[in-house]
Every structure is written in C-alpha cells, then in structure tokens.
Scaffold this motif. Sequence first.
Motif, PDB file in Angstrom:
ATOM      1  N   ASN A  78       2.169   9.772 -10.652  1.00  0.00           N
ATOM      2  CA  ASN A  78       2.976   8.583 -10.912  1.00  0.00           C
ATOM      3  C   ASN A  78       3.688   8.109  -9.650  1.00  0.00           C
ATOM      4  O   ASN A  78       3.800   6.908  -9.396  1.00  0.00           O
ATOM      5  CB  ASN A  78       4.005   8.859 -12.018  1.00  0.00           C
ATOM      6  N   LYS A  79       4.152   9.052  -8.834  1.00  0.00           N
ATOM      7  CA  LYS A  79       4.808   8.680  -7.581  1.00  0.00           C
ATOM      8  C   LYS A  79       3.799   8.105  -6.585  1.00  0.00           C
ATOM      9  O   LYS A  79       4.135   7.187  -5.834  1.00  0.00           O
ATOM     10  CB  LYS A  79       5.512   9.892  -6.964  1.00  0.00           C
ATOM     11  N   ILE A  80       2.579   8.613  -6.599  1.00  0.00           N
ATOM     12  CA  ILE A  80       1.547   8.071  -5.702  1.00  0.00           C
ATOM     13  C   ILE A  80       1.290   6.603  -6.034  1.00  0.00           C
ATOM     14  O   ILE A  80       1.148   5.753  -5.139  1.00  0.00           O
ATOM     15  CB  ILE A  80       0.232   8.877  -5.805  1.00  0.00           C
ATOM     16  N   ILE A  81       1.228   6.287  -7.335  1.00  0.00           N
ATOM     17  CA  ILE A  81       1.063   4.885  -7.744  1.00  0.00           C
ATOM     18  C   ILE A  81       2.214   4.049  -7.206  1.00  0.00           C
ATOM     19  O   ILE A  81       2.020   2.943  -6.685  1.00  0.00           O
ATOM     20  CB  ILE A  81       0.981   4.772  -9.283  1.00  0.00           C
ATOM     21  N   GLU A  82       3.418   4.581  -7.326  1.00  0.00           N
ATOM     22  CA  GLU A  82       4.603   3.880  -6.821  1.00  0.00           C
ATOM     23  C   GLU A  82       4.502   3.660  -5.307  1.00  0.00           C
ATOM     24  O   GLU A  82       4.773   2.558  -4.808  1.00  0.00           O
ATOM     25  CB  GLU A  82       5.860   4.685  -7.155  1.00  0.00           C
ATOM     26  N   PHE A  83       4.105   4.692  -4.571  1.00  0.00           N
ATOM     27  CA  PHE A  83       3.978   4.576  -3.121  1.00  0.00           C
ATOM     28  C   PHE A  83       2.927   3.539  -2.737  1.00  0.00           C
ATOM     29  O   PHE A  83       3.150   2.708  -1.850  1.00  0.00           O
ATOM     30  CB  PHE A  83       3.602   5.927  -2.493  1.00  0.00           C
ATOM     31  N   GLU A  84       1.769   3.616  -3.393  1.00  0.00           N
ATOM     32  CA  GLU A  84       0.654   2.753  -3.021  1.00  0.00           C
ATOM     33  C   GLU A  84       0.935   1.289  -3.331  1.00  0.00           C
ATOM     34  O   GLU A  84       0.442   0.390  -2.641  1.00  0.00           O
ATOM     35  CB  GLU A  84      -0.626   3.196  -3.747  1.00  0.00           C
ATOM     36  N   THR A  85       1.699   1.025  -4.383  1.00  0.00           N
ATOM     37  CA  THR A  85       1.958  -0.363  -4.783  1.00  0.00           C
ATOM     38  C   THR A  85       3.212  -0.939  -4.141  1.00  0.00           C
ATOM     39  O   THR A  85       3.337  -2.164  -4.021  1.00  0.00           O
ATOM     40  CB  THR A  85       2.086  -0.468  -6.314  1.00  0.00           C
ATOM     41  N   ASN A  86       4.150  -0.104  -3.727  1.00  0.00           N
ATOM     42  CA  ASN A  86       5.418  -0.593  -3.188  1.00  0.00           C
ATOM     43  C   ASN A  86       5.524  -0.511  -1.670  1.00  0.00           C
ATOM     44  O   ASN A  86       6.460  -1.073  -1.088  1.00  0.00           O
ATOM     45  CB  ASN A  86       6.599   0.187  -3.791  1.00  0.00           C
ATOM     46  N   ALA A  87       4.615   0.192  -1.020  1.00  0.00           N
ATOM     47  CA  ALA A  87       4.704   0.351   0.433  1.00  0.00           C
ATOM     48  C   ALA A  87       4.547  -0.997   1.132  1.00  0.00           C
ATOM     49  O   ALA A  87       3.695  -1.800   0.751  1.00  0.00           O
ATOM     50  CB  ALA A  87       3.635   1.325   0.924  1.00  0.00           C
ATOM     51  N   PRO A  88       5.369  -1.276   2.151  1.00  0.00           N
ATOM     52  CA  PRO A  88       5.255  -2.536   2.900  1.00  0.00           C
ATOM     53  C   PRO A  88       3.911  -2.630   3.622  1.00  0.00           C
ATOM     54  O   PRO A  88       3.181  -1.646   3.737  1.00  0.00           O
ATOM     55  CB  PRO A  88       6.406  -2.448   3.909  1.00  0.00           C
ATOM     56  N   CYS A  89       3.613  -3.800   4.133  1.00  0.00           N
ATOM     57  CA  CYS A  89       2.323  -4.007   4.813  1.00  0.00           C
ATOM     58  C   CYS A  89       2.325  -3.503   6.249  1.00  0.00           C
ATOM     59  O   CYS A  89       1.348  -2.916   6.697  1.00  0.00           O
ATOM     60  CB  CYS A  89       1.962  -5.491   4.790  1.00  0.00           C
ATOM     61  N   SER A  90       3.406  -3.752   6.974  1.00  0.00           N
ATOM     62  CA  SER A  90       3.413  -3.410   8.396  1.00  0.00           C
ATOM     63  C   SER A  90       3.552  -1.909   8.608  1.00  0.00           C
ATOM     64  O   SER A  90       4.190  -1.205   7.817  1.00  0.00           O
ATOM     65  CB  SER A  90       4.553  -4.134   9.115  1.00  0.00           C
ATOM     66  N   THR A  91       2.956  -1.431   9.690  1.00  0.00           N
ATOM     67  CA  THR A  91       3.009  -0.004  10.009  1.00  0.00           C
ATOM     68  C   THR A  91       4.443   0.469  10.191  1.00  0.00           C
ATOM     69  O   THR A  91       4.835   1.526   9.683  1.00  0.00           O
ATOM     70  CB  THR A  91       2.205   0.272  11.301  1.00  0.00           C
ATOM     71  N   LYS A  92       5.237  -0.309  10.904  1.00  0.00           N
ATOM     72  CA  LYS A  92       6.627   0.058  11.173  1.00  0.00           C
ATOM     73  C   LYS A  92       7.419   0.212   9.888  1.00  0.00           C
ATOM     74  O   LYS A  92       8.157   1.199   9.696  1.00  0.00           O
ATOM     75  CB  LYS A  92       7.276  -1.010  12.071  1.00  0.00           C
ATOM     76  N   GLU A  93       7.270  -0.746   8.974  1.00  0.00           N
ATOM     77  CA  GLU A  93       8.019  -0.701   7.715  1.00  0.00           C
ATOM     78  C   GLU A  93       7.490   0.393   6.791  1.00  0.00           C
ATOM     79  O   GLU A  93       8.249   0.994   6.028  1.00  0.00           O
ATOM     80  CB  GLU A  93       7.965  -2.063   7.015  1.00  0.00           C
ATOM     81  N   LYS A  94       6.188   0.642   6.855  1.00  0.00           N
ATOM     82  CA  LYS A  94       5.617   1.738   6.059  1.00  0.00           C
ATOM     83  C   LYS A  94       6.202   3.074   6.485  1.00  0.00           C
ATOM     84  O   LYS A  94       6.540   3.913   5.644  1.00  0.00           O
ATOM     85  CB  LYS A  94       4.087   1.776   6.215  1.00  0.00           C
ATOM     86  N   LEU A  95       6.318   3.281   7.787  1.00  0.00           N
ATOM     87  CA  LEU A  95       6.891   4.532   8.292  1.00  0.00           C
ATOM     88  C   LEU A  95       8.327   4.701   7.820  1.00  0.00           C
ATOM     89  O   LEU A  95       8.733   5.798   7.415  1.00  0.00           O
ATOM     90  CB  LEU A  95       6.827   4.553   9.821  1.00  0.00           C
ATOM     91  N   LYS A  96       9.091   3.623   7.838  1.00  0.00           N
ATOM     92  CA  LYS A  96      10.473   3.674   7.352  1.00  0.00           C
ATOM     93  C   LYS A  96      10.503   4.006   5.861  1.00  0.00           C
ATOM     94  O   LYS A  96      11.315   4.813   5.397  1.00  0.00           O
ATOM     95  CB  LYS A  96      11.183   2.336   7.589  1.00  0.00           C
ATOM     96  N   TYR A  97       9.608   3.364   5.106  1.00  0.00           N
ATOM     97  CA  TYR A  97       9.549   3.550   3.657  1.00  0.00           C
ATOM     98  C   TYR A  97       9.209   5.003   3.312  1.00  0.00           C
ATOM     99  O   TYR A  97       9.878   5.632   2.482  1.00  0.00           O
ATOM    100  CB  TYR A  97       8.509   2.601   3.070  1.00  0.00           C
ATOM    101  N   PHE A  98       8.179   5.538   3.953  1.00  0.00           N
ATOM    102  CA  PHE A  98       7.768   6.913   3.668  1.00  0.00           C
ATOM    103  C   PHE A  98       8.845   7.914   4.101  1.00  0.00           C
ATOM    104  O   PHE A  98       9.061   8.934   3.442  1.00  0.00           O
ATOM    105  CB  PHE A  98       6.439   7.232   4.362  1.00  0.00           C
ATOM    106  N   ASN A  99       9.535   7.602   5.191  1.00  0.00           N
ATOM    107  CA  ASN A  99      10.608   8.487   5.648  1.00  0.00           C
ATOM    108  C   ASN A  99      11.772   8.494   4.659  1.00  0.00           C
ATOM    109  O   ASN A  99      12.380   9.549   4.413  1.00  0.00           O
ATOM    110  CB  ASN A  99      11.094   8.040   7.025  1.00  0.00           C
ATOM    111  N   ARG A 100      12.076   7.349   4.082  1.00  0.00           N
ATOM    112  CA  ARG A 100      13.126   7.288   3.054  1.00  0.00           C
ATOM    113  C   ARG A 100      12.754   8.141   1.846  1.00  0.00           C
ATOM    114  O   ARG A 100      13.605   8.810   1.254  1.00  0.00           O
ATOM    115  CB  ARG A 100      13.365   5.839   2.608  1.00  0.00           C
TER     116      ARG A 100
END
Length: 278
Positions: A78-100
């Motif tokens: 369920n969390k993987i679905i959340e990650f895959e659908t909510n992650a930003p597009c840019s690499t920089k923002e994705k890294l911030k999102y995953f780090n959070r």
Amino acid sequence: MIPYSDSFFKDLEIQFKETNKIVIDKIDSINTIVDQIEDTIKELHQWLKNFTFDSKEEEIIFFKEYKPRLVAYLIYYNKIIEFETNAPCSTKEKLKYFNRELNEISSYNNKIKIFYQYYRSKATHNDAKYFTRNRDKKLNYYESHIINYDTRLSTSHDYNVAVIKANDLLTDYLENKMNLLKNRKNNQFIKVDTTIEWTGNRIDLIELIYALHTQKVLNNGQTDLKDLSKFFGQIFNQDIEESIYRSFIDIKNRKNSKTKFLNSLSENLNNRIDEEDK
C-alpha cells in the motif's frame, strides 16, 4: 499445526512474482497483490475466530512472527502505491520526497522506542504480555487504541511488529530508489566522436520503450516509464517524455498489428541472420 507458517509464505511470495509477470502495469500489479493479501487476511481472521492454539508458546510464535509478516506485506505494498503515485516528477524533488519518507520511518521507530529495542534485541521476557490475546492487564496510555480491537484476532503488539517489518522493506525500497536517482543524476555519458540520433518515427521509439519496460529488463523493472522515456530521449535527441502516454494510446488503437515496429525488427533481424548463414 499452524497453517500460516513458512511454507505458506513461500507460496504467497511465488504468487506475488507470478502476478508481477502477468500484470504488466506496475500500479495494476501492486493493486492485484494488495487484493490477494486482503483476501488472505480475511481468511486468516475467520480461521483465528475458531482456532485454539495448543500452547502459549505456539500462540506467541503466531502473533510475533507469522501474522505480522502477512500484515507487513499489506502495509508495504500500500505504501509503494502511495510512493509511486505521489512522488514528484523532478529528480531533485523525488530525492527530497523519499528522504522525508525515510525520516517518517525513523520517527515511528522513536515513537515506539522501548518496544522497538525489545523486538530488535530478540528479547523474549515480555512475549506473553505482548503476543498473547490476554487482555486481563492494565493498558499503557500508548496502547489504549487497541481497546476496540477484536480480542480473537490481535494482541497488543503484533501490529507494531508488522509495521517494523514493513518499514524494513520500505527502507530498502526507498534507499534503492534514491541510489538509482543519484546515480542517474551523477552519471556522465562517455563522449564519442559520432552523435547518434533516432532517425525513425518517434512512435516507433516509444513502442520500443514500452516493450523494454514491459519486459522488466532495465533496473529489474523498477524504472518509471516516464524516467525511461526521458533517458531514451536524451540519448537519441528526441523530446518524447510528455507524449509517451498519448502515443501508447495510438499504438493500442491500431487496427492491424499493434507492435508494427517490433514485428519489423524481428523480421528484418531474422532475414539478416538467414542471409549471413547462406
């Protein structure tokens, strides 16, 4: 004999792998797996309502190891679905999102610090308190939420173990995603004297990208389709990232052969092999 034991989970994991092979789209595949897990948990609950453990030790093993392992899968996917659908597009923002998200996992571990240390240290002295369905004890303030739990189905801490197990899986997932992003960000292409450009139709390149993505031959199938299109676009000097989904609709709507370009590749390569073997 507890039916939900090691062999059960081996069969379940095989079922997950088969689903990943059959269902091409990643989100659809995970949703199917979630449905399978939820159905299994419903079956487990029905079984628990009527099952009597032979001993306290057997009950502890079930609620400390087996049930949390199943629930952990549900939390994880369920969390993987959340990650895959909510992650930003840019690499920089994705890294911030995953780090959070990694920080959220750390925060949860700190929140249940005493039990977390107990579980990680493989202690057993409180197992009867944590992993049997005996509610004839005073609840601590942080356990008050379980007052409405069905006492036949859960103990005070089996869900905590499930979250810890799920978080272990999620940490590996997030760190892997971050490493892939960092490697891609820092990747330096080898300079060659010749510029290679795609001179075929753009839709043919998109057909090829979808085929490679479907086959899961790049990064073990973990690469996002849009990231893949951006990567190939950079290599072949093609702006295809924004049009890849629309072009795939055109491919699906073809009246004759859907995979026209791939069929042409296969046919021409076979002809070349036949010619060179003469």
